[in-house]
Structure formats: structure tokens, C-alpha cells
Design a protein around this motif. Sequence first.
Motif, short mmCIF file in Angstrom:
data_model
loop_
_atom_site.label_atom_id
_atom_site.label_comp_id
_atom_site.label_asym_id
_atom_site.label_seq_id
_atom_site.Cartn_x
_atom_site.Cartn_y
_atom_site.Cartn_z
N GLU A 81 0.85 -1.19 0.00
CA GLU A 81 0.00 0.00 0.00
C GLU A 81 0.88 1.24 0.00
OE1 GLU A 81 -4.04 1.60 2.29
OE2 GLU A 81 -3.02 -0.24 2.95
N LEU A 82 0.51 2.21 -0.82
CA LEU A 82 1.29 3.43 -0.99
C LEU A 82 1.14 4.33 0.23
CD1 LEU A 82 3.06 5.27 -2.78
CD2 LEU A 82 0.90 6.24 -3.71
N LEU A 83 2.28 4.84 0.71
CA LEU A 83 2.28 5.77 1.84
C LEU A 83 2.74 7.12 1.34
CD1 LEU A 83 2.03 6.46 4.86
CD2 LEU A 83 4.43 5.73 5.12
N THR A 84 1.83 8.09 1.47
CA THR A 84 2.17 9.46 1.11
C THR A 84 2.19 10.30 2.37
OG1 THR A 84 -0.13 10.10 0.78
CG2 THR A 84 1.03 9.13 -1.13
N PHE A 85 2.73 11.51 2.20
CA PHE A 85 2.78 12.41 3.36
C PHE A 85 1.37 12.78 3.80
CE2 PHE A 85 3.27 16.82 5.05
CZ PHE A 85 3.89 16.46 6.23
N GLU A 86 0.46 13.00 2.83
CA GLU A 86 -0.91 13.34 3.18
C GLU A 86 -1.59 12.18 3.89
OE1 GLU A 86 -2.31 16.24 2.99
OE2 GLU A 86 -0.48 17.11 2.14
N ARG A 87 -1.29 10.98 3.40
CA ARG A 87 -1.88 9.79 4.05
C ARG A 87 -1.35 9.66 5.47
NH1 ARG A 87 -3.91 4.75 2.37
NH2 ARG A 87 -5.10 3.94 4.12
N LEU A 88 -0.06 9.98 5.65
CA LEU A 88 0.54 9.89 6.98
C LEU A 88 -0.13 10.88 7.94
CD1 LEU A 88 2.70 8.75 8.85
CD2 LEU A 88 4.24 10.54 8.03
N LYS A 89 -0.42 12.08 7.45
CA LYS A 89 -1.07 13.07 8.32
C LYS A 89 -2.47 12.59 8.74
CE LYS A 89 -0.61 16.74 5.73
NZ LYS A 89 -0.69 18.16 5.34
N ASP A 90 -3.18 11.92 7.81
CA ASP A 90 -4.50 11.42 8.15
C ASP A 90 -4.45 10.30 9.19
OD1 ASP A 90 -5.61 13.18 6.38
OD2 ASP A 90 -5.73 11.74 4.72
N LEU A 91 -3.35 9.58 9.19
CA LEU A 91 -3.23 8.46 10.13
C LEU A 91 -2.87 8.92 11.53
CD1 LEU A 91 -1.35 5.87 7.90
CD2 LEU A 91 -3.75 5.83 8.55
N LYS A 92 -2.35 10.11 11.67
CA LYS A 92 -2.01 10.62 12.99
C LYS A 92 -3.29 10.92 13.78
CE LYS A 92 2.22 12.95 11.43
NZ LYS A 92 2.88 14.26 11.25
N HIS A 93 -3.28 10.57 15.06
CA HIS A 93 -4.42 10.88 15.91
C HIS A 93 -4.53 12.39 16.06
CE1 HIS A 93 -7.12 11.04 19.36
NE2 HIS A 93 -7.38 9.74 19.18
N PRO A 94 -5.71 12.96 15.85
CA PRO A 94 -5.85 14.42 15.92
C PRO A 94 -5.36 15.01 17.24
CG PRO A 94 -7.85 13.44 15.02
CD PRO A 94 -6.98 12.30 15.47
N GLY A 95 -5.49 14.22 18.28
CA GLY A 95 -5.06 14.72 19.57
C GLY A 95 -3.54 14.78 19.71
N ASP A 96 -2.81 14.12 18.83
CA ASP A 96 -1.34 14.09 18.93
C ASP A 96 -0.65 14.86 17.81
OD1 ASP A 96 -1.75 12.47 21.09
OD2 ASP A 96 -1.43 10.59 20.01
N ALA A 97 -1.38 15.29 16.76
CA ALA A 97 -0.78 15.88 15.57
C ALA A 97 0.04 17.13 15.90
CB ALA A 97 -1.87 16.21 14.55
N GLN A 98 -0.50 17.98 16.72
CA GLN A 98 0.23 19.21 17.04
C GLN A 98 1.52 18.91 17.81
OE1 GLN A 98 -2.07 22.00 19.29
NE2 GLN A 98 -0.53 23.61 19.21
N ARG A 99 1.44 17.97 18.73
CA ARG A 99 2.63 17.61 19.50
C ARG A 99 3.72 17.02 18.59
NH1 ARG A 99 3.79 12.90 22.01
NH2 ARG A 99 1.66 12.12 21.67
N ILE A 100 3.35 16.24 17.57
CA ILE A 100 4.33 15.65 16.63
C ILE A 100 5.01 16.76 15.84
CG2 ILE A 100 4.59 14.16 14.62
CD1 ILE A 100 2.19 12.54 15.70
#
Length: 793
Positions: A81-100
Motif C-alpha cells: 500500500e502506498l504511503l504518502t505524506f498526506e496519508r501519513l497526516k490522516d493516520l495521525k491521531h488528531p489529539g497528537d498531531a500538534q505535538r508531533i
Amino acid sequence: MTDGTKASELLRPHTIRDETDMVRIDLGDGHHREEVLLRNSLALRLALNTGRLGSWERDLITNEMVANATCKAHLGLAPDELLTFERLKDLKHPGDAQRIDQAITYALASRSDFHIEHRVLRPDGHIGRILVKGAAIYKHGTPTRLIGITQDITERERIREEFQDNKRRQEFLLKLNDQLRSFEDPLAIMEATAKSLGQLLKVDSAGYGEVDESRGVVLVEREWSRGAISNEGRAYRVQDFMHGVIDASEQGCAHAIEDVMTDAHSSDSALQSFYSTINARAVLTVPLFKNGRLTALLYLTSYTPRAWSKDDLSLAEDVAERTWTAVEKARAEQNLRDNEARFRLIAESMPGVLFVYDKNLRLIYMNERWTEIAGMATEQALGNGWTSACHPDDLIRIFEDAKLDRAYGDFWQGEVRYRLPDGSYRWHLCRVGSFFGPHGEYQGKVGTAIDIHDIRETTEALLTSEERLALAQRTAGIGVFDWNVAADKILWTTEQEQLFGIAPGSFEGNYQGWTSRVHPDDVAVFQNNFAAAIACKDRELSFAYRVPMPDRSFRHIEGSITILYDADSKPKRIIGVNIDVTKHKQAEKRQQLLIRELHHRVKNTLATVQAIVGSTARTASSIDEFYQGFVGRIVSLARTHNLLTEDLWQKAALEDLVQTELGPYEDEARNRIILEGPHVELPSEAAVPIGMAIHELTTNAAKHGALSTFGGKVEVVWKIEPGEPRPLLHFSWAENGGPRVSAPARQGFGSRLLQRVLATQLQADVSMEFPEEGLRFSMTMPIPGDPPLFNPN
């Protein structure tokens, strides 16, 4: 790890610090780039495979992503399965995205590695946890690429969270147990449980309710809520709290609803109304069935939908059982304290001694009354100390009877003497029974001792008194009877039979035997009075009756009875006394009648004498003439009284009554008094009031009317006419030649006598008129029949 170590040595001076660190490389500084890259690639592959780590790269210029299969697996992606940067952002939990983003930004600014643990939203809906370490690759001082590794730490975090949850749960339960042990009030236990559990699970309300089977409702005893309106004290239907399902087979199993709006079992409008009332979207209920009966429940609610975990359900079930146990224990202990308090209150309030023995008759409890009686402290009486205060003769009997009683378990009752501080003994009535353990084993005895010393002395005195009473009854001729109402058996004493003039032992012994010997009228009166007394539950009743004697006379009897009632308030026994009052009755009635008549006649006689004196004085010309006239009139008045009181008050002629009263006022010409009428004999019941009336008319005429002046006349006329059921007497009195007459301003005794007594006693029609020429009085009345031989009334 040896291969990993060699690989790291090949990368020096670009140090690989450990297996999970990412490599930071500056390609602008090194020689032999291809060789270094080859070696690094080999070292990284070995390290990644050994540590089950995923690797990834991101081109900071183009945002292109490269990741191995392990890294994709950590993110929940398939290997191809193809992994893109946009796909990676969608996989991040919204509660942790800012901290990452903040961590990567800081690493680039400080030219340092970044180390982040965060959640990922896997495509299958599950939430995973990964550890990400990485570093930047710089070219001419500018970061151009990020490389890093990933490690799946989902299982590790799950284990850690379970450990923390279990630890927190154990700490919570330990703390809760400590709390519950500190409470004596069942309601305080419910309140502490609801608050602690509600705060731990972060729900909006938690409560404990108990089931009232007779009403089919749950009464919310205690509830904790997060700033909302409480349901405490309210009652709800059991089926609502149980979500419409009541199943004893699921005893102690929690029923959970994540969202009442979407739950298939909660679509009923009544249930929806209930959930709306308690402001609940998510509900967890733990029913508590005991002996197959729903007795209580613990519930948790949330204002928003909530996914209840297995741990939530398990903890709620555990807490519910602990709460029920603590509540029931507190109630049992409270009941025990209350029972002990009541026992001690009763024991210390008793007028006698209360004691408890063990199975060897060793005293284990004695109330304070013992100290007052024996002067022995309770501590001294414990064990076998009590035996020293018991009379030796009675003590032997107590131990012998106790052996028999122990075998059968019956109550023992007997009289025992206890020694007082002064050395004397007093009798006590002891009542002792055995008590047994839960399995029927004999454990000891409990009993009471009541002081009956005074009662024994009183009983002996009573026996002596009864002997004296019997002697007095025989002497005074007082009859006594005892009536068993239910059996209709009556016992008569010899004196009672003598009152009725029958031979000893000839009384039939029943109620009919009494009524057959009593005047029927008196039997009817007694029965009416007796029925009224029974209706009012009176205990005492006095009565009087007549007993016809063989000589046709009556014996007057007076008596009194005491009525004893049974448990149903019906008379069961009647005890009574009778005494002959015949002579007293006759004398009393004669005396009362004569005294009343004498009292009234004396007053009228004095008035008459005064009038006679005045009349005689006005007409007499000398002292001798006055004396002769006055004495004659007084003698005439005396004859009137003789007429009314002779012959035992039986009959008197009307003409004699009139002549006796008016005779003293007749003059020598015999034209002042005119009498006209047939011979009429009046019975005493009519002669007395008519004689009094004539006397009053005469006295009034002598004082104020025709006889008060010279020349006045009185005309008295009477006649008899047939009537039903008795003949009618017409009587008239007319005065002439006296002073002018007018109606009196007030009514005196004479007027009241004429108008009321005659009308009341003789049913007479009375008329009084006051024309100027003189008083006019008329009376019409039925003539009474012949009186009995003797009738004082």
C-alpha cells in the motif's frame, strides 16, 4: 546485536548510539560516499530486523515518503500500500498531531534527534501506539531529508494501561473498603460508593437503589451527580432501571447501554421517557439478586454516549457486591446494637431481676436490680457467686429441676427465697427457660425473678378477710351469687335463697330460676339496664327489684353486680350481692312524702292562720268574740289536715276537702260560702293536689279576695260527666263582693300550683280569669281510678 555493533563501528565518526537511534549524516563532509552508504544500509537493515523496527524517509523538498513493510504494518497499512505524506497526516491521531509537529520543528531548529510516542488511527478503526525516532539529513547546512524508525508499542501500552488500571482499581477498592468499614450508617455507605465510583469512572451520575417488591419500584436511596439535578429519594419502575429486562439468571451481571437513542432494546417510549427523566444517554446497571429476588441495584449514567469497557462492567459488578454486603452488614450491626440497647433498656427497666446462665448454670449476666435486692455487686454474682444469696433449701431444688428442664427445654417456674443485706429472706417468683444455638444445641438459661413476698402476705390476709366477710354476710343476711354467663350457671349462697323465701338447695341454678321469682316489670327493667351496661362495657351495675311473696306482698331487694368480660368483650362472669330493703323502702317513701307535704302545708297553714286572725279581728266586737271565732276557724283548718292524712292516704270526698278549707270562713248567716255538687270520692293521688289547690284558692281569697272583706262570697260548683276512659270532673270557683280584682303582675306559688301541678299530675285543663268583681277559676280533669291498698306515690 553483534552485527548491529559492527555496523555502528563502520559509521564512525557518525555515531549510531543504540539500535533504536536514527543516523544523522552530513554527506558534505565524508569521502567514499558509496561505501559509507552501503555499510550504513547493511547496518540499518540488520538493526531493524533484529528489533522489529520499521524505517521511513521523507524528502523535505518533495514530501515524498518511503517506508518499509514493517513501518507500514505499524501504521495499519498493507506492505504494497502506498504511503504518502498526506496519508501519513490522516493516520495521525488528531489529539497528537500538534505535538508531533512541534517535536520535529524543534529537532530541525536545534539540529537534534526527535523522539515521539503517539497514536495512529489505523484504517481498520483500531487505535495503535507507535514510538518514532528520527533525524534530519542536511546539505550545505539545510535539512533536506528526514529519516527514522518506528516501533509498535501498542501491546506494551495496553499492558501498561492494564497494569495502571488494575493498580488504580485495587487502590480504589482498598480505599473504598476502608471507607465502608468506617461507616455505621447504611445510607452513608451508599453515598460514599456512588461518589467514589462515579468520580473514578468519570460518569455524570452514580447511585444505589433498593427494590420495593410490593410496589414494583426502585427507591433511589443515595445518588452522586456531577452538578446535575439529583434523583435521590425518587422511585422508579423496576423494569425501567432494568431496561425492560429482569432476569434472575443474570444475577450480578451488569447491563450496559452505550447510547439509549440507538440501542434496539431501548426504543420503547416508556423507557425513552425514563432515560429523559434521569438525563441519561449511556447507562450501566448492576442488578443484585439475593435468594432469587431482585433486592437492589447500582447504576451509572452519562449525559453523552459512552462505550463501556469490560473493566468498567467488572468494576461496577465488584463494587455493587461490596456495597450490598457492606450495607447489609451495617444494617445487621445496627440491628444488633439496637437489640442490645433495647435488651438492656428492658432489663434495667424491669421491676425484677433478669439473669442469664450458661449451660453449667454459671451466671453470665444480671441486671442492676440484683444489686438492689441482694446488696451484692453484679461482678460478685457472676459465675457461681449468685448461689450465696439463695436459700439453701431452694438452691437444691433449683439444681435438681434444672437437670430435668435441660433435657426437655421447657419453662421452669417456682418460688425462691433470696437473702437481703439485712439477712432476711424474701420470696420471689422465678420463671426460667432454656435457649439454644442456631443448630439446636443447648447453650444456657434465661429467666426473671419477681418479688412476690408482699403478695404472699396479702394472700394470707385475704383468706382471713374472706372468712370474716362470710361471717358478716351470714349475720347481715346479704345474699351473694356468681353467674357463669356462657354456661348459664348461677351459684347462690344460703343467704340469697333466704331472701327469696325458698328452701336451701332448691334454686335451679340458672337465669330462668331468678326471673321466674321476680316481678316481670322489674325483670324487664333489669334486662334493659344490663344490655345498656354491656353495650358501654361498664363493669358495675346497681339494680332493684321486687320478689312476690306467698302472702301477696312484695319483698324489695337492692343489689349490685360486677361484670367481667372475656377477650372478645363479652360478659363471661358476673358476681353480685343482694340485700332486703323492704322495710327501709316503705319507711323511706312514707317519710319523704310526709315531709314534703308537711313542709308545704306548714307554710300555707301559717298564711291561713294569719288571714284567719285578720278576718276574725275585723269582725269581732270583743276579745271573747275574737277568741271564739279564731279558735273555731283553727279547729276547722286542723280537720282539713286530718282529712288528708287519715286512712293511709287512700280516698277523700271532694265536698269534705272544700268544706274543710272554706268552713272556717263561713259567717253566722251562712251566706258567704256556697257549695253545690254531687258526692265525689277522690283517690289520694288526686285528693292531695286538689286539696292543695283548694287550700291555695282559700288562702288567696282570705288574704286578697272575697273572704278578705265583709260581705264577700265564694261559690264552688262541681259536676260529673261521662268520659273515656274515665269520667270527667268539672270544678269551678267564683268570688264576688270582695275588693276589685286585677291580673297579678307576677305569678306566685299558688298560681304556679294551680296552672302547672294540676295540669301535669292530673292532666287537667285549668283556667284562671280576673274580672273586677272577683277571681274565676275552673278545672276539667279525668277522675283517676281506685288506688291500690297502699301506694305512697
